[in-house]
Scaffold this active site. Structure first.
Site, PDB file in Angstrom:
ATOM      1  N   LYS A  11      -9.640  -2.068   2.049  1.00 51.03           N
ATOM      2  CA  LYS A  11      -9.367  -1.172   2.980  1.00 51.03           C
ATOM      3  C   LYS A  11     -10.072   0.071   2.597  1.00 51.03           C
ATOM      4  O   LYS A  11     -10.722   0.884   3.385  1.00 51.03           O
ATOM      5  CB  LYS A  11      -8.013  -0.738   3.020  1.00 51.03           C
ATOM      6  CG  LYS A  11      -6.949  -1.851   3.317  1.00 51.03           C
ATOM      7  CD  LYS A  11      -7.174  -2.384   4.431  1.00 51.03           C
ATOM      8  CE  LYS A  11      -6.172  -3.217   4.900  1.00 51.03           C
ATOM      9  NZ  LYS A  11      -6.160  -3.931   6.231  1.00 51.03           N
ATOM     10  N   CYS A  53       0.928  -7.177  11.981  1.00 55.04           N
ATOM     11  CA  CYS A  53       1.281  -7.419  13.657  1.00 55.04           C
ATOM     12  C   CYS A  53       0.751  -8.600  14.202  1.00 55.04           C
ATOM     13  O   CYS A  53       0.464  -8.613  15.293  1.00 55.04           O
ATOM     14  CB  CYS A  53       0.925  -5.837  14.273  1.00 55.04           C
ATOM     15  SG  CYS A  53       2.036  -4.642  13.890  1.00 55.04           S
ATOM     16  N   SER A  62      -1.225  -3.203  10.631  1.00 56.87           N
ATOM     17  CA  SER A  62      -0.833  -4.071   9.505  1.00 56.87           C
ATOM     18  C   SER A  62       0.432  -5.056   9.742  1.00 56.87           C
ATOM     19  O   SER A  62       1.323  -4.256  10.225  1.00 56.87           O
ATOM     20  CB  SER A  62      -0.559  -3.166   8.286  1.00 56.87           C
ATOM     21  OG  SER A  62      -1.714  -2.581   7.866  1.00 56.87           O
ATOM     22  N   ARG A 122       2.074 -12.360  -0.119  1.00 58.59           N
ATOM     23  CA  ARG A 122       0.846 -12.427   0.533  1.00 58.59           C
ATOM     24  C   ARG A 122       0.291 -13.760  -0.156  1.00 58.59           C
ATOM     25  O   ARG A 122       0.369 -14.106  -1.271  1.00 58.59           O
ATOM     26  CB  ARG A 122       0.010 -11.444   0.320  1.00 58.59           C
ATOM     27  CG  ARG A 122       0.249 -10.134   0.769  1.00 58.59           C
ATOM     28  CD  ARG A 122      -0.496  -9.645   1.963  1.00 58.59           C
ATOM     29  NE  ARG A 122       0.135  -8.579   2.745  1.00 58.59           N
ATOM     30  CZ  ARG A 122      -0.389  -8.186   3.987  1.00 58.59           C
ATOM     31  NH1 ARG A 122      -1.438  -8.584   4.340  1.00 58.59           N
ATOM     32  NH2 ARG A 122       0.146  -7.181   4.657  1.00 58.59           N
ATOM     33  N   ARG A 124       0.836  -1.246  -0.098  1.00 56.68           N
ATOM     34  CA  ARG A 124       0.096   0.026  -0.123  1.00 56.68           C
ATOM     35  C   ARG A 124       0.875   1.130  -0.061  1.00 56.68           C
ATOM     36  O   ARG A 124       2.022   1.302   0.765  1.00 56.68           O
ATOM     37  CB  ARG A 124      -0.973   0.060   1.246  1.00 56.68           C
ATOM     38  CG  ARG A 124      -2.219  -0.898   1.153  1.00 56.68           C
ATOM     39  CD  ARG A 124      -2.923  -0.811   2.456  1.00 56.68           C
ATOM     40  NE  ARG A 124      -2.434  -1.232   3.559  1.00 56.68           N
ATOM     41  CZ  ARG A 124      -1.795  -0.232   4.578  1.00 56.68           C
ATOM     42  NH1 ARG A 124      -1.976   0.813   4.183  1.00 56.68           N
ATOM     43  NH2 ARG A 124      -1.170  -0.708   5.590  1.00 56.68           N
ATOM     44  N   ASP A 182      -9.247  -9.556   9.299  1.00 61.10           N
ATOM     45  CA  ASP A 182      -8.858  -8.133   8.918  1.00 61.10           C
ATOM     46  C   ASP A 182      -9.643  -7.094   9.225  1.00 61.10           C
ATOM     47  O   ASP A 182      -9.332  -5.938   9.901  1.00 61.10           O
ATOM     48  CB  ASP A 182      -8.133  -8.166   7.671  1.00 61.10           C
ATOM     49  CG  ASP A 182      -7.356  -6.834   7.274  1.00 61.10           C
ATOM     50  OD1 ASP A 182      -6.305  -6.947   8.062  1.00 61.10           O
ATOM     51  OD2 ASP A 182      -7.568  -6.278   6.323  1.00 61.10           O
ATOM     52  N   HIS A 192     -10.328  -2.013  11.801  1.00 63.43           N
ATOM     53  CA  HIS A 192      -9.304  -3.143  11.200  1.00 63.43           C
ATOM     54  C   HIS A 192      -8.996  -4.098  12.419  1.00 63.43           C
ATOM     55  O   HIS A 192      -8.068  -4.319  12.968  1.00 63.43           O
ATOM     56  CB  HIS A 192      -7.919  -2.053  11.049  1.00 63.43           C
ATOM     57  CG  HIS A 192      -6.970  -2.754  10.340  1.00 63.43           C
ATOM     58  ND1 HIS A 192      -5.621  -2.430  10.546  1.00 63.43           N
ATOM     59  CD2 HIS A 192      -7.073  -3.749   9.574  1.00 63.43           C
ATOM     60  CE1 HIS A 192      -4.894  -2.957   9.795  1.00 63.43           C
ATOM     61  NE2 HIS A 192      -5.635  -3.995   9.205  1.00 63.43           N
ATOM     62  N   TYR A 222      -1.432  -3.521  -6.350  1.00 63.05           N
ATOM     63  CA  TYR A 222      -1.382  -4.234  -5.356  1.00 63.05           C
ATOM     64  C   TYR A 222      -2.270  -4.053  -4.233  1.00 63.05           C
ATOM     65  O   TYR A 222      -2.568  -3.098  -3.752  1.00 63.05           O
ATOM     66  CB  TYR A 222       0.345  -4.054  -4.790  1.00 63.05           C
ATOM     67  CG  TYR A 222       0.559  -5.070  -3.847  1.00 63.05           C
ATOM     68  CD1 TYR A 222       1.386  -6.137  -4.415  1.00 63.05           C
ATOM     69  CD2 TYR A 222       0.348  -5.177  -2.520  1.00 63.05           C
ATOM     70  CE1 TYR A 222       1.743  -7.069  -3.752  1.00 63.05           C
ATOM     71  CE2 TYR A 222       0.940  -6.104  -1.847  1.00 63.05           C
ATOM     72  CZ  TYR A 222       1.422  -7.131  -2.539  1.00 63.05           C
ATOM     73  OH  TYR A 222       1.988  -8.400  -1.642  1.00 63.05           O
TER      74      TYR A 222
END
Ligand code: GTP
Ligand code: SPV
Ligand code: MN
Length: 653
Positions: free
Chosen positions: A277, A321, A319, A438, A117, A344, A297, A268
């Site tokens: 998001k 974590c 993100s 990912r 991102r 998420d 989130h 991406y």
């Protein structure tokens, strides 16, 4: 290609005779043509039934066809056949590589300039600046969202980037639902994109289906999601790895008032899968404020103790974590069971009984690959062994995947192709996978998916957990004194930077509520909204803070993490049940020594739970100036009061 021919095809074919390709049409031609077409759509419909679309959707597509000038429109229906057709084409073009070791799995390697991102190029567009961002202190650069004026957005996007941006490419129309199709808490979007990778990913991450048109009916409301990789033909920029993009000109804009998203230049993840998001957090958080709910989130999990009692937990970590890992935890304690509802994003709303109910608006996982293995997260490993698209991981010679953390799971000396296409083996310099590589796979095939994960009514949340990567000073777990204190802990959330966005290095960054990159409106108003949710007639979830990432003097994690995090969930569940196992401290309720089950572990209580006074004096000072500088006069009084109380408690430590 499907044989369905639009009624307008004939005219298009006539025009083809005059031009080598549709991409060569001049704007004059297009305008004449539009006139002939009665102002509707000026290019062939390559797939799907144009006339079956709701009128407002047809208008939306037609307007964007006029702007982007694709060579045709492909209306997706979300079917497997459609996915197979697109996949085959992508394999032939070299954008996807089939992974022979697994069932229906593919590898995609991006242009190395498009791997995460891009927060610096992400904007919220509102007429009034302070609807989007707080009043920062003079001379301070705000980090809680970026505002753009409608005039600037019009110039940057509608006039500068988007005109003709899809020339020579197909515009895919993706109807999707965030949340179960037709569910009371669900919302509909229609994404237009010129990138087939996005089509395949969206049908994993969201519910793509023709049924959406029925849900919408005539003129139903949907979020307009317009995405282009910004690589019209003829190409201006060399395509690397068959991944067209335009990294120099990336820009991602959100128009909350119009429920619209325009994203340009990147293929991406969160930049291009606009349901995630952009919609489910930035646009949805704004809708949620207006309608009295929350878009966060957060992962959602159900945890059942050996007595068979289940609690539902939502957890917000920044993100990379640990959300996916916690959501799929394999308990190291006997008799415990964790089931996953989402990894998420959570949409949460209080019901008539005063319980906070959560749904996962997504349908898939877009999980961090590195660090995932059969020991840390066997559930994720199993989930991504079929129907998965891997992006920027390494590939073994026998058609399997490889990333950092899988060293023990492949044969020694295996030949590996790195995400950059280089030959490599374990022990060589460099990395096989990009740190933000990912896996993208359907949630339905997760072996521990909760049977209520698609329940449109959601599940009742008992506890909310905040956390981040805190190498120093922050205990393994503690509990907020009450809702207001918990909201303050969320507002003060910090973490070491990760590879999920463009930041480099290990700096500790503020990431309030794990929403810094995803805020859809003024963060002060957001905190006020959280505070206002607290009503006596409601059953407010308890709020906790965790830290799996504390380091000792030798730079080693003091907590084993992963499956052992069940021990922390155990303590949290017992607190929810009102067990007397906590002791007040300056920063919140800490576990009474020995109340956390450490059986079989060789860990130090002191290293996990000590509260170094010097650290916390500096921390609260820093948090206070952060909130003053970044939220300024928009900071709710309840939060500044909580900060003052915490400061006083720390002073007395
Ligand atoms: P986003 O998808 O970016 O929002 O990330 P996420 O919050 O879902 O993070 P994820 O669970 O994918 O974890 C990111 C990285 O942290 C991975 O490399 C994990 O292996 C690592 N990680 C997750 N949980 C733990 C833990 O309990 N301890 C340690 N040491 N590392 C962890
Ligand atoms: C995150 O960065 O928090 C993610 C990955 O979940 S992305 O979809 O790229 O935003
Ligand atoms: Mn995330």
């Amino acid at each position: 290609m499907n044989e369905i021919i639009s009624p307008k095809m004939e005219t298009v074919n006539n025009m083809r005779n005059r031009h080598d390709s549709l991409a060569d049409l001049t704007s004059r031609d297009m305008e004449d043509f539009m006139e002939e077409m009665g102002g509707e759509i000026s290019v062939p419909v390559l797939n799907g039934d144009w006339d079956a679309l709701p009128a407002n959707v047809r208008k939306y597509i037609a307007e964007n066809v006029r702007l982007c000038r694709p060579k045709g429109v492909f209306i997706c229906d979300g079917s497997d056949e459609e996915a197979e057709e697109i996949t085959e084409k992508m394999v032939n073009r070299g954008l996807l590589t089939k992974l022979d070791k697994y069932e229906n799995c593919y590898l995609c390697r991006t242009d190395p300039a498009d791997v995460a991102r891009v927060e610096g190029r992400t904007f919220i567009v509102t007429k009034e600046k302070f609807e989007t961002v707080p009043h920062v202190q003079e001379g301070v650069k705000g980090i809680l969202g970026q505002w753009m004026s409608p005039e600037d957005a019009e110039r940057e996007m509608v006039q500068d980037r988007f005109p003709g941006c899809m020339k020579g490419r197909v515009m895919y129309v993706i109807p999707f639902s965030m949340g179960p199709v037709g569910g009371a808490l669900s919302k509909v979007g229609v994404q237009l994109t010129d990138f087939n990778y996005v089509v395949l990913s969206m049908r994993i991450m969201t519910r793509v289906s023709s049924k959406i048109w029925d849900v919408l009916g005539e003129n139903g409301e949907f979020v307009q999601c317009i995405h282009s990789i910004g690589a019209p033909r003829p190409l201006q920029r060399k395509v690397i790895n068959h991944w067209p993009c335009n990294p120099e000109r990336i820009m991602i804009t959100h128009f909350p008032d119009q429920r619209k998203i325009m994203s340009y230049g990147s293929g991406y993840g969160g930049n291009s899968l606009l349901g995630k998001k952009c919609f489910a957090l930035r646009i949805a958080s704004r809708i949620a404020k207006d309608e009295g709910w929350l878009a966060e989130h957060m992962l959602i999990l159900g945890v059942t103790n050996p007595q068979g009692e289940e609690k539902f937990i939502a957890a917000a970590f920044p993100s990379a974590c640990g959300k996916t890992n916690l959501a799929m935890l394999t308990p190291s304690l006997p008799g415990w069971k964790v089931r996953c509802l989402g990894d998420d994003i959570a949409w949460m709303r209080f019901d008539d009984e005063g319980r906070l109910r959560a749904i996962n608006p997504e349908a898939g996982f877009f999980g961090v690959a590195p660090g995932t293995n059969k020991k840390t997260n066997p559930v994720a490993m199993e989930t991504c062994m079929k129907n998965t698209i891997f992006t920027n991981v390494g590939m073994t010679a026998d058609g399997g995947v490889f990333w950092e953390g899988m060293e023990k799971e492949i044969e020694r000396e295996q030949k590996i192709t790195t995400w950059l296409g280089d030959q490599w083996k374990v022990g060589d310099k460099g990395k096989a996978a990009h740190p933000n590589s990912r896996f993208c796979c359907p949630a339905s095939q997760c072996p521990i998916i909760h049977d209520k994960w698609e329940d449109p009514a959601g599940v009742p949340i008992d506890a909310i957990v905040f956390g981040g990567r805190r190498p120093e000073g922050v205990p393994l777990v503690f509990e907020a004194f009450d809702w207001e204190h918990g909201v303050m802990l969320g507002a003060a959330l910090k973490s070491e930077a990760t590879a999920a966005a463009e930041f480099k290095g290990k700096q500790i960054m503020h990431d309030p509520m794990a929403m810094r990159p995803f805020m859809g409106y003024n963060f002060g108003d957001y905190l006020q909204h959280w505070s206002d949710l607290n009503k006596p007639e409601r059953q407010m979830p308890k709020i906790f803070h965790v830290n799996w990432f504390r380091l000792n003097d030798n730079g080693k994690f003091v907590w084993p993490g992963f499956g052992d995090n069940i021990r922390v969930l155990d303590w949290i569940c017992r607190r929810v049940n009102g067990e007397d196992i906590a002791v007040p401290s300056a920063i919140g309720q800490l576990p009474v020594e020995g109340s956390l089950n450490l059986k079989g572990l060789n860990v130090s209580w002191e290293e996990n739970f000590s509260l170094p006074k010097k650290y916390w004096v500096e921390d609260i000072e820093e948090t206070k100036s952060f909130l003053q500088a970044q939220v300024g006069c928009d900071l709710p009084l309840t939060i500044s009061n909580e900060v003052a109380k915490q400061e006083e408690r720390i002073r007395l430590m």
